[in-house]
Motif scaffolding. Structure first.
Motif, short mmCIF file in Angstrom:
data_model
loop_
_atom_site.label_atom_id
_atom_site.label_comp_id
_atom_site.label_asym_id
_atom_site.label_seq_id
_atom_site.Cartn_x
_atom_site.Cartn_y
_atom_site.Cartn_z
N ALA A 274 0.83 -1.21 0.00
CA ALA A 274 0.00 0.00 0.00
C ALA A 274 0.86 1.26 0.00
N GLN A 275 0.30 2.32 -0.55
CA GLN A 275 0.94 3.63 -0.54
C GLN A 275 -0.07 4.64 -0.02
N ALA A 276 0.38 5.68 0.61
CA ALA A 276 -0.51 6.71 1.14
C ALA A 276 0.04 8.08 0.78
N THR B 191 -5.09 5.91 0.51
CA THR B 191 -4.25 4.73 0.60
C THR B 191 -4.73 3.69 -0.40
N GLU C 107 -6.03 11.73 3.07
CA GLU C 107 -4.95 10.81 2.75
C GLU C 107 -5.56 9.61 2.05
#
Length: 444
Positions: free
Chosen positions: A22-24, A53, A51
């Protein structure tokens, strides 16, 4: 040093480093939030920080979950009332672009700590799922969102971006040989009343439609004796009403004024179109009641008040409302041809002993619905106040007066709307900055 080496070293030191695809990324954008019309409060300009995700990589055919976290909502809970625990629920829309373009519906849970007055809003994370159908990059950008408050009654505040928003996340989709399929939407949590994505507005105006009372042409009588007639059907006319806050901006309707001879007077029945307006909020039975000041013309002057009964059944927020027939008595104040036209329509909303009056004045000049050949009666209209059915002002003006409202000016009306709307219908007001200094100046 390799990532594996770093993980091994940290693990040996007693620190766990969880590898995750995952990226946020945090995104902020200028936002305008619109309280529900019933609150009487102005739009709020603020900044939303979120944000997003999402997985950094995925394959065609994968269904991935995306999370929208509110770092900062566009406004605070004003200094009016503390919000109870678990009464606030967000929904929203995440825009997809690139290899995939379908919107993703996001939904949060009705989960929040108690939110004191004049403190930041606490909104739950929103989640949604999307099935990836093409290889390439998919960018995810936050868009409009809606905030529902369930107490003291269910109301919605709608927030939309006021600038171009930057993407919050990008998913690199590789061709994994998966089968194609459309996107799937919807949050993964449940609870309370929801709205769809926060991208639609409740409006408040509907097009005319057909009149519930049926129409006939003419409506003109001849001779003071009426030729033995007793029923005088009016002509259906199209009217646009401009409403004061907290009502809808405009109401478009067909209106018919019918009359029945009763001695020297006339019993009036005023009919409006089906679904003439949308309910400003979820209202119980008996909370909404219409009235109108019918305009007199020709040889007679003044207005005739007609009123309808309150709603028999509860009303759902945003759903069309059929106003009941409004009735009253017209006592002619002059002999000759008198005309009757639609005048100011007033919507009264009463809750908890507090009443909000929403006047809706006719835009331009309303067409004549009915013409009668009248004979003057003692105490009749002609602009007087002596029981002929005229309003206390006796004025036939349609230029925005507050007939039938009990308010002497717009400032008084707004004060009434703000007091009743924010205290009783606080659900719609909790997402606005409270301009109390400016509002207090309108009460003089």
């Amino acid at each position: 040093m390799s990532a594996a080496g770093v993980a091994l070293m940290l693990g040996g030191a007693g620190i766990v480093l969880a590898a995750s695809p995952a990226q946020a990324a945090e995104v902020s954008y200028r936002t305008e939030c619109i309280p529900p019309p019933i609150s009487g409060l102005p739009p709020v300009q603020g900044t939303t920080k979120v944000e997003i995700t999402a997985p950094a990589e995925a394959k065609v055919g994968d269904e991935v979950e995306v999370v929208w976290k509110f770092v900062e909502a566009a406004s605070k809970n004003p200094d009016i009332l503390d919000l109870e625990k678990d009464t606030v629920k967000p929904t929203g829309t995440l825009k997809a672009a690139g290899a995939q373009t379908a919107d993703i519906a996001m939904e949060g849970s009705r989960t929040n700590p108690p939110i004191p007055k004049n403190s930041p809003m606490k909104l739950s994370d929103m989640k949604g799922k999307v099935k990836l159908t093409k290889a390439g990059e998919v960018t995810l950008t936050p868009d409009a969102y809606n905030i529902n408050v369930s107490k003291p009654m269910s109301t919605d505040t709608k927030c939309t971006p006021k600038e171009t928003v930057k993407a919050g996340a990008t998913i690199k989709v590789s061709d994994g040989g998966g089968t194609s399929g459309g996107t799937s939407s919807g949050g993964t949590t449940s609870g309370g009343t929801t709205t769809s994505g926060g991208t639609t507005t409740s409006g408040g105006t509907t097009s005319g439609g057909t009149s519930s009372g049926g129409t006939t042409s003419g409506g003109t009588t001849s001779g003071g004796g009426d030729g033995g007639r007793s029923d005088f059907p009016g002509k259906e006319v199209a009217v646009t009403f401009a409403c004061k806050s907290p009502g809808p901006a405009n109401i478009n309707s067909k209106v018919t004024i019918n009359a029945k001879k009763n001695g020297g007077s006339y019993d009036l029945v005023v009919k409006t179109a089906k679904g003439v307006m949308n309910s400003p909020a979820a209202l119980p039975a008996g909370a909404l009641k219409p009235s109108m000041a019918v305009l007199l013309g020709g040889v007679d002057k003044g207005t005739v008040p007609v009123t309808g009964p309150a709603n028999k059944d509860p009303l759902e927020q945003g759903k069309p409302v059929d106003l009941p027939d409004m009735t009253g008595t017209y006592k002619p104040g002059a002999s000759g041809k008198s005309t009757l036209s639609p005048g100011t329509l007033t919507i009264d909303v009463t809750l908890g002993g507090q009443k909000i009056s929403i006047p809706c004045t006719v835009k331009g000049s309303a067409a004549v619905s009915l013409e009668l050949d009248t004979a003057a009666q003692p105490g009749g209209a002609s602009g007087g106040d002596s029981g002929g059915g005229t309003t206390s002002g006796g004025s036939a003006s349609t230029s925005g007066g507050l007939a039938q409202t009990g308010a002497e000016d717009n400032g008084a009306l707004r004060a009434l709307a703000l007091v009743a709307g924010t205290v009783i219908l606080l659900g719609g007001a909790v997402f606005t900055f409270t301009p109390w200094r400016r509002l207090s100046g309108t009460r003089h």
